[in-house]
Design a protein around this motif. Structure first.
Motif: not given
Length: 292
Positions: A117-122, A280, A284, A287
């Motif tokens: 998720r981190w790679r996708r969002d940031h 952030a 995350l 979440e």
């Protein structure tokens, strides 16, 4: 007579020297690492302590240790050095990797979702997962920006939020009769030597009731050695339920513990953090673990 020094007179070299001494737990090794002589490193430390007006290092024992004030200052000094380096590194100010430390097992079953998720969002800020075999997973010496920690977070200068809790399991040799059981109690383990990792582990003999504690313990320095002594049938162990998935071993069986308290897993960071992406990451992590 020269005027008394004040904290404003201190330089980055004083902080770097102290951090090296704190990590090496030896002034001679720290001096060699910094390209200094041992007397020069000792003088630099003495100047720092004299200027601050507190003792940071306890030299009264055979092994150099930090005083409580030294433990607190270590976190703040590491943050200050990191902030200085970030200020000079203008070209990478927005893309410096966010370093996430852990001592073992990271975030358990949440590790892969968190990284993806981190790679996708940031995409512009790499998230580096780094293992450190110490109690703060690299926070104390500034090697990491945040860390996933198990058990109480008691180091001074850190802020932490509990993300979730994990059940504990027993770790026993795979060919032991204990491995055939569907559940074990602490009393089942008490007659056996217990492998303990005082460097980064969360299990101590106080987990057992005072009247029924194991009488023998085997100390190890890291998770790999912990697994090795159990597989060799030299000890049993207690760990979090995340360990089997992150550190499977053919010689070790993991059996649920029926009467051990759950283990909190927290995300921690220095109270004077410098990485702009840390908020952030906290959001995350909260979440993802709340969705389970």
């Amino acid at each position: 007579m020269s005027p008394a020094r004040t904290p404003r007179d201190l330089e980055l070299r004083h902080l770097r020297c102290f951090l090296a001494i704190a990590e090496e737990r030896n002034i001679t090794r720290a001096a060699a690492r910094l390209g200094l002589t041992q007397p020069a490193a000792s003088r630099t430390l003495a100047t720092l302590e004299g200027t601050l007006g507190v003792r940071l290092v306890d030299r009264s024992t055979h092994h150099l240790t930090l005083t409580p004030e030294g433990d607190t200052f270590r976190v703040r000094a590491a943050a200050a050095v990191t902030a200085f380096e970030d200020a000079l590194d203008v070209g990478r100010a927005g893309s410096r990797p966010l370093r996430l430390g852990h001592s073992w097992s990271a975030a358990g079953r949440f590790t892969t979702p968190l990284l993806r998720r981190w790679r996708r969002d940031h995409p512009g800020v790499p998230l580096e997962l780094l293992r450190h075999d110490d109690r703060t997973a690299g926070l104390a010496d500034g090697s990491t920006d945040a860390a996933l920690l198990r058990g109480p977070v008691e180091a001074p200068g850190l802020v932490a939020v509990t993300l979730f809790t994990e059940h504990r399991v027993a770790a026993v040799p795979s060919d032991s009769p204990l491995a055939e059981r569907t559940g074990l109690s602490l009393a089942d383990l008490a007659p056996h030597p217990v492998a303990l990792n005082p460097v980064a582990g969360t299990t101590t003999l106080t987990l057992w009731p005072a009247a029924a504690r194991p009488t023998r313990a085997l100390t190890v320095a890291n998770t790999d050695d912990w697994l090795a002594v159990i597989a060799a049938d030299r000890a049993v162990g207690v760990t979090s339920a995340a360990t089997p998935g992150m550190h499977p071993h053919p010689g070790v069986a993991f059996v649920p513990l029926t009467d051990a308290p759950p283990l909190p897993v927290s995300l921690a960071w220095p109270d004077r953090t410098t990485h702009p992406a840390l908020p952030a990451l906290v959001r995350l992590a909260q979440e993802i673990t709340a969705e389970a």
